[in-house]
Design a protein around this motif. Structure first.
Motif, PDB file in Angstrom:
ATOM      1  N   LYS A  66       0.825  -1.207   0.000  1.00  0.00           N
ATOM      2  CA  LYS A  66       0.000   0.000   0.000  1.00  0.00           C
ATOM      3  C   LYS A  66       0.861   1.259   0.000  1.00  0.00           C
ATOM      4  CE  LYS A  66      -3.604   2.413   2.583  1.00  0.00           C
ATOM      5  NZ  LYS A  66      -4.639   2.330   3.623  1.00  0.00           N
ATOM      6  N   TYR A  67       2.081   1.117   0.502  1.00  0.00           N
ATOM      7  CA  TYR A  67       2.947   2.283   0.652  1.00  0.00           C
ATOM      8  C   TYR A  67       4.078   2.252  -0.369  1.00  0.00           C
ATOM      9  CZ  TYR A  67       0.377   2.300   5.007  1.00  0.00           C
ATOM     10  OH  TYR A  67      -0.632   2.287   5.934  1.00  0.00           O
ATOM     11  N   GLU A  68       4.322   3.386  -0.963  1.00  0.00           N
ATOM     12  CA  GLU A  68       5.338   3.500  -2.015  1.00  0.00           C
ATOM     13  C   GLU A  68       6.738   3.279  -1.478  1.00  0.00           C
ATOM     14  OE1 GLU A  68       6.889   6.864  -5.245  1.00  0.00           O
ATOM     15  OE2 GLU A  68       4.881   7.019  -4.378  1.00  0.00           O
ATOM     16  N   ASN A  69       6.996   3.786  -0.274  1.00  0.00           N
ATOM     17  CA  ASN A  69       8.351   3.695   0.286  1.00  0.00           C
ATOM     18  C   ASN A  69       8.267   3.517   1.802  1.00  0.00           C
ATOM     19  OD1 ASN A  69      11.016   3.891   0.986  1.00  0.00           O
ATOM     20  ND2 ASN A  69      11.352   5.925   0.104  1.00  0.00           N
ATOM     21  N   LEU A  70       8.621   2.318   2.285  1.00  0.00           N
ATOM     22  CA  LEU A  70       8.555   2.048   3.722  1.00  0.00           C
ATOM     23  C   LEU A  70       9.614   2.814   4.510  1.00  0.00           C
ATOM     24  CD1 LEU A  70       7.927  -1.814   3.808  1.00  0.00           C
ATOM     25  CD2 LEU A  70       6.257   0.036   3.955  1.00  0.00           C
ATOM     26  N   ASP A  71      10.625   3.321   3.792  1.00  0.00           N
ATOM     27  CA  ASP A  71      11.678   4.098   4.445  1.00  0.00           C
ATOM     28  C   ASP A  71      11.327   5.587   4.501  1.00  0.00           C
ATOM     29  OD1 ASP A  71      13.184   1.850   4.925  1.00  0.00           O
ATOM     30  OD2 ASP A  71      14.357   2.043   3.084  1.00  0.00           O
ATOM     31  N   LYS A  72      10.063   5.875   4.202  1.00  0.00           N
ATOM     32  CA  LYS A  72       9.598   7.259   4.296  1.00  0.00           C
ATOM     33  C   LYS A  72       8.112   7.251   4.662  1.00  0.00           C
ATOM     34  CE  LYS A  72      10.042  11.739   2.012  1.00  0.00           C
ATOM     35  NZ  LYS A  72      10.371  12.481   0.769  1.00  0.00           N
ATOM     36  N   LEU A  73       7.834   6.739   5.853  1.00  0.00           N
ATOM     37  CA  LEU A  73       6.461   6.629   6.342  1.00  0.00           C
ATOM     38  C   LEU A  73       6.251   7.582   7.507  1.00  0.00           C
ATOM     39  CD1 LEU A  73       5.469   2.839   6.641  1.00  0.00           C
ATOM     40  CD2 LEU A  73       4.560   4.533   5.045  1.00  0.00           C
ATOM     41  N   GLY A  74       5.249   8.429   7.404  1.00  0.00           N
ATOM     42  CA  GLY A  74       4.919   9.310   8.504  1.00  0.00           C
ATOM     43  C   GLY A  74       3.938   8.633   9.455  1.00  0.00           C
ATOM     44  N   PHE A  75       4.159   8.771  10.751  1.00  0.00           N
ATOM     45  CA  PHE A  75       3.250   8.164  11.720  1.00  0.00           C
ATOM     46  C   PHE A  75       3.147   9.044  12.956  1.00  0.00           C
ATOM     47  CE2 PHE A  75       7.487   6.544  12.509  1.00  0.00           C
ATOM     48  CZ  PHE A  75       7.614   6.434  13.882  1.00  0.00           C
ATOM     49  N   SER A  76       2.098   8.832  13.735  1.00  0.00           N
ATOM     50  CA  SER A  76       1.886   9.710  14.885  1.00  0.00           C
ATOM     51  C   SER A  76       1.061   9.022  15.968  1.00  0.00           C
ATOM     52  CB  SER A  76       1.166  10.993  14.451  1.00  0.00           C
ATOM     53  OG  SER A  76      -0.079  10.689  13.842  1.00  0.00           O
ATOM     54  N   LEU A  77       1.159   9.564  17.171  1.00  0.00           N
ATOM     55  CA  LEU A  77       0.340   9.127  18.296  1.00  0.00           C
ATOM     56  C   LEU A  77      -0.399  10.345  18.836  1.00  0.00           C
ATOM     57  CD1 LEU A  77      -0.380   6.776  20.296  1.00  0.00           C
ATOM     58  CD2 LEU A  77       1.346   7.758  21.804  1.00  0.00           C
ATOM     59  N   LEU A  78      -1.694  10.194  19.004  1.00  0.00           N
ATOM     60  CA  LEU A  78      -2.518  11.251  19.570  1.00  0.00           C
ATOM     61  C   LEU A  78      -2.970  10.844  20.971  1.00  0.00           C
ATOM     62  CD1 LEU A  78      -3.022  11.226  16.319  1.00  0.00           C
ATOM     63  CD2 LEU A  78      -4.824  12.837  16.862  1.00  0.00           C
ATOM     64  N   LYS A  79      -2.881  11.767  21.904  1.00  0.00           N
ATOM     65  CA  LYS A  79      -3.397  11.557  23.252  1.00  0.00           C
ATOM     66  C   LYS A  79      -4.488  12.575  23.500  1.00  0.00           C
ATOM     67  CE  LYS A  79      -1.176  12.797  27.101  1.00  0.00           C
ATOM     68  NZ  LYS A  79      -0.292  12.799  28.299  1.00  0.00           N
ATOM     69  N   LYS A 127      -6.815  13.408  21.556  1.00  0.00           N
ATOM     70  CA  LYS A 127      -7.014  14.141  20.286  1.00  0.00           C
ATOM     71  C   LYS A 127      -5.902  15.126  19.933  1.00  0.00           C
ATOM     72  CE  LYS A 127     -10.935  12.097  19.466  1.00  0.00           C
ATOM     73  NZ  LYS A 127     -11.078  11.118  18.365  1.00  0.00           N
ATOM     74  N   GLU A 128      -4.832  15.156  20.720  1.00  0.00           N
ATOM     75  CA  GLU A 128      -3.703  16.033  20.412  1.00  0.00           C
ATOM     76  C   GLU A 128      -2.476  15.194  20.077  1.00  0.00           C
ATOM     77  OE1 GLU A 128      -2.856  18.921  23.386  1.00  0.00           O
ATOM     78  OE2 GLU A 128      -4.880  19.771  23.384  1.00  0.00           O
ATOM     79  N   ILE A 129      -1.739  15.586  19.045  1.00  0.00           N
ATOM     80  CA  ILE A 129      -0.545  14.835  18.645  1.00  0.00           C
ATOM     81  C   ILE A 129       0.548  15.010  19.698  1.00  0.00           C
ATOM     82  CG2 ILE A 129       1.327  14.647  16.952  1.00  0.00           C
ATOM     83  CD1 ILE A 129      -0.638  15.440  14.785  1.00  0.00           C
ATOM     84  N   VAL A 130       1.032  13.881  20.217  1.00  0.00           N
ATOM     85  CA  VAL A 130       2.101  13.925  21.214  1.00  0.00           C
ATOM     86  C   VAL A 130       3.406  13.329  20.679  1.00  0.00           C
ATOM     87  CG1 VAL A 130       0.646  14.016  23.266  1.00  0.00           C
ATOM     88  CG2 VAL A 130       1.182  11.795  22.245  1.00  0.00           C
ATOM     89  N   GLN A 131       3.283  12.451  19.694  1.00  0.00           N
ATOM     90  CA  GLN A 131       4.468  11.911  19.023  1.00  0.00           C
ATOM     91  C   GLN A 131       4.248  11.959  17.521  1.00  0.00           C
ATOM     92  OE1 GLN A 131       5.151   8.012  21.287  1.00  0.00           O
ATOM     93  NE2 GLN A 131       7.237   8.566  20.686  1.00  0.00           N
ATOM     94  N   LYS A 132       5.287  12.366  16.825  1.00  0.00           N
ATOM     95  CA  LYS A 132       5.220  12.423  15.377  1.00  0.00           C
ATOM     96  C   LYS A 132       6.569  11.966  14.833  1.00  0.00           C
ATOM     97  CE  LYS A 132       3.509  15.450  11.698  1.00  0.00           C
ATOM     98  NZ  LYS A 132       2.989  16.799  11.384  1.00  0.00           N
ATOM     99  N   THR A 152      -4.943   7.854  33.892  1.00  0.00           N
ATOM    100  CA  THR A 152      -6.276   7.262  33.815  1.00  0.00           C
ATOM    101  C   THR A 152      -7.209   8.142  32.991  1.00  0.00           C
ATOM    102  OG1 THR A 152      -5.973   6.246  35.994  1.00  0.00           O
ATOM    103  CG2 THR A 152      -8.225   6.430  35.186  1.00  0.00           C
ATOM    104  N   ASN A 153      -7.966   7.510  32.121  1.00  0.00           N
ATOM    105  CA  ASN A 153      -8.940   8.146  31.217  1.00  0.00           C
ATOM    106  C   ASN A 153      -8.322   8.791  29.981  1.00  0.00           C
ATOM    107  OD1 ASN A 153     -11.178   7.410  32.835  1.00  0.00           O
ATOM    108  ND2 ASN A 153     -10.814   9.172  34.163  1.00  0.00           N
ATOM    109  N   ASP A 154      -7.015   8.612  29.778  1.00  0.00           N
ATOM    110  CA  ASP A 154      -6.419   9.051  28.505  1.00  0.00           C
ATOM    111  C   ASP A 154      -6.965   8.186  27.370  1.00  0.00           C
ATOM    112  OD1 ASP A 154      -4.862  11.116  29.442  1.00  0.00           O
ATOM    113  OD2 ASP A 154      -3.008   9.947  29.552  1.00  0.00           O
ATOM    114  N   TYR A 155      -7.014   8.786  26.175  1.00  0.00           N
ATOM    115  CA  TYR A 155      -7.445   8.074  24.968  1.00  0.00           C
ATOM    116  C   TYR A 155      -6.333   8.197  23.939  1.00  0.00           C
ATOM    117  CZ  TYR A 155     -10.398   6.742  20.971  1.00  0.00           C
ATOM    118  OH  TYR A 155     -10.927   6.124  19.859  1.00  0.00           O
ATOM    119  N   LEU A 156      -5.778   7.054  23.515  1.00  0.00           N
ATOM    120  CA  LEU A 156      -4.626   7.045  22.618  1.00  0.00           C
ATOM    121  C   LEU A 156      -5.015   6.522  21.239  1.00  0.00           C
ATOM    122  CD1 LEU A 156      -2.006   5.471  25.079  1.00  0.00           C
ATOM    123  CD2 LEU A 156      -2.432   7.909  24.663  1.00  0.00           C
ATOM    124  N   GLU A 157      -4.570   7.232  20.196  1.00  0.00           N
ATOM    125  CA  GLU A 157      -4.834   6.823  18.814  1.00  0.00           C
ATOM    126  C   GLU A 157      -3.525   6.822  18.031  1.00  0.00           C
ATOM    127  OE1 GLU A 157      -8.588   8.993  17.263  1.00  0.00           O
ATOM    128  OE2 GLU A 157      -7.783  10.245  18.891  1.00  0.00           O
TER     129      GLU A 157
END
Length: 203
Positions: A122-135, A137-142, A184-189
């Protein structure tokens, strides 16, 4: 199956934890019992007051391999995912100070989140994949796999020098900067290229 984790694979994360930059990948293993069951909430364990999230790109091995050459590494996986390497940072720090293994801080029940699996084509280049973690609803890791010190195929070749890789094994490829504490009660995506791969509640 086993969970093979790579530490210190992003320079900025090394800096934020004041760790020494390694000359080769740092490898540790979580037991399969660490996998958080699908649709289950993550419960903060009683033995830690500082559980940190670490979002990582995952690779699932599809066949047995040993001493795999980097140029053939791509033949050993078809699917990638996103997950979390939960870490009891306070416990890890205590163990590191005493020169002891990290397993209790990294391999406890529920410490390994595994998102949905997607065919790598599905991805053109696995050595150039953007990813993130939201806590909450706010991005905490990118992060971006382009910033890895060792890319996916290099990791597979390296790890297979020490451990025979088997069908179903999962490699956690390291976390970017931005790790932090859950409450407690954090929501991670977790998302790759904007697509959601997992969503969990913290209890």
């Amino acid at each position: 199956m086993k969970l093979i984790c790579i530490g210190r694979n992003y320079a900025a994360h090394i800096d934020e934890l004041n760790n020494e930059r390694p000359l080769e990948p740092v490898v540790f293993i979580k037991p399969d019992s660490a996998i958080l069951p699908k649709e289950q909430d993550f419960y903060i364990p009683e033995f830690s007051n500082e559980i940190h999230y670490e979002v990582e790109v995952l690779v699932k091995i599809k066949k047995v391999g040993k001493h795999i050459d980097k140029k053939f590494a791509h033949k050993y996986y078809d699917e990638i995912s996103l997950g979390i390497d939960f870490t009891a940072r306070d416990l890890q720090s205590q163990l590191k100070e005493k020169g002891l293994p990290w397993e209790k801080a990294k391999g406890f029940d529920g410490a390994a989140v595994v998102g949905k699996w997607i065919n790598k084509k599905k991805y053109e280049n696995l050595d150039k994949l953007g990813f993130s973690l939201l806590k909450n609803k706010e991005i905490v890791q990118k992060g971006d796999t382009a910033l890895m010190l060792w890319k996916i195929d290099e990791l597979i070749a390296y790890v297979s020098t020490y451990f025979m890789l088997k069908k179903g094994d999962i490699i956690y490829t390291g976390t970017p900067a931005g790790v932090g504490k859950v409450a407690t009660n954090d929501y991670l995506e977790g998302r790759i290229e904007g697509e959601e791969f997992f969503a969990i509640n913290v209890r």
